[in-house]
Design a protein around this motif. Structure first.
Motif: not given
Ligand code: MG
Length: 382
Positions: A75, A78, A107-108, A196
């Motif tokens: 993550r 990413h 965002h994550d 994303d």
């Molecule tokens: Mg994402």
């Protein structure tokens, strides 16, 4: 004039009329004096990067569980790819890059261990206690769970970043009540949303091929891949082997990003957007692909869903992970004394189920697997 004020007047001069300006922010929940050097959104970004939830992204799953191999995306990597795409898009569209960057970094943050399988499992376990969604969890992290000040809980992040992170959940989540009603989100949020999906479409093809779960012959059926293959062949004739594949994946990425920029510029002009409020009140989002590429991207996403996210090797890994989370959840509920001391205190404030859910959601893949061993393997050291 402070450097921050200089930056704010540069924004006034250089950004497009529909970009969000730092000086126009609705501000923070808890009053604080402004920084001399950084705009409000630059400060948000820095607070997010220094949070412990951000560091833990390193050991959280994207598609592969962290232990599967060092090559694959986590993550954290990413997120950094999303930041890169979001900044490129925001820059090309003359939007507020720092705002897009802050949203992209966060965002994550709300994802629990084990990716979407983890999210679904926690949602099922919490069904009778308000459920679980990662977009809502980001706000719990930024507003309650992170600590940086004796005066308040959370990181005291700006209205615009928080609203953008809640996004799709806004309509029904109880947290949404504090935000003014809008039809769409700021263009900077829309940019991160597309950054994303563009980043994961691209890197999931790369990881899937590398893992041997996807074959290039399967991709040959897809229009976007065919287009990228033609592009790579034109630019690098005669190239073979792994570098040829690398170039095709890169072409696919570039084609998508350029299409997003061109199609969004055209749409913004056609919609006649003149301010951030215009973008929020519009009938539809302004940031997106041309119709042609949108179709081809949808075809690729459908392909990835069928052949990668639901591949038996991924499924098998995820079944195991669901069991780990469910067993940990039950163990803490049955014996809250097994929670670390500060989490026992949180349990009194937030309620037992929600506190256990917050604790589990914050774990990395690695930590959850180790903790499961500690609690269930009689041979393991506590
Ligand atoms: Mg994402």
């Amino acid at each position: 004039m402070s450097l921050r004020q200089e930056k704010e007047s540069r924004e006034e001069r250089d950004l497009a009329p529909y970009a969000m300006r730092s000086a126009q922010s609705r501000g923070r929940k808890h009053r604080e004096s402004e920084d001399n050097f950084r705009t409000i959104f630059e400060r948000d970004r820095d607070r997010i990067v220094h949070s412990s939830a951000f560091r833990r992204l390193e050991y959280k799953t994207q598609v592969f569980v962290n232990q599967e191999g060092d090559y694959y995306r986590t993550r954290l990597t990413h997120t950094l790819e999303v930041v890169q795409v979001a900044r490129s898009l925001a820059g090309a569209l003359r939007l507020n890059e720092s705002l897009a960057e802050a949203i992209a970094h966060a965002h994550d943050l709300g994802h629990p261990p084990f990716g979407h399988a983890g999210e679904e499992t926690l949602d099922e376990l919490m069904r009778a206690h308000g459920g679980f969604r990662h977009n809502r969890q980001v706000l719990r992290i930024l507003d309650l769970l992170e600590k940086r000040s004796p005066a308040y809980d959370g990181l005291n992040i700006s209205y615009e970043v928080r609203e953008s992170l809640l996004k799709a959940e806004k309509a029904e989540a109880p947290e949404a009540a504090e935000f003014a009603p809008t039809r769409q989100y700021l263009l900077e949020e829309q940019v991160v949303d597309l950054a994303d999906s563009t980043a994961y479409n691209h890197h999931d093809v790369d990881d899937g091929l590398k893992a041997g779960i996807l074959e290039e012959t399967q991709l040959d059926e897809l229009r976007l891949w065919q287009r990228a293959r033609r592009d790579a062949k034109e630019n690098y004739p005669g190239l073979t082997g792994p570098l040829r594949r690398r170039r095709i994946i890169n072409s696919m990425f570039g084609l998508c990003i350029h299409d997003l920029i061109d199609a969004t510029r055209a749409r913004i002009a056609a919609m006649g957007l003149r301010s951030p409020e215009d973008a929020r009140n519009a009938e539809r989002p302004a940031v997106g692909h041309s119709e042609e590429i949108e179709d081809e991207v949808a075809e690729l996403q459908h392909f990835l869903f069928e052949n990668f996210y639901r591949h038996f090797r991924v499924n098998r890994m995820m079944t195991k992970c669901r069991r780990v989370l469910a067993e940990l959840f039950a163990a803490y509920l049955e014996n809250p004394g097994a929670l670390p001391t500060e989490w026992q205190g949180w349990s009194e404030k937030a309620g037992k189920h929600r506190a256990v859910c917050d604790y589990l959601a914050g774990m990395t893949d690695r930590y959850a697997l180790d903790e499961h061993k500690r609690l269930f393997d009689p041979e393991a050291k506590g």
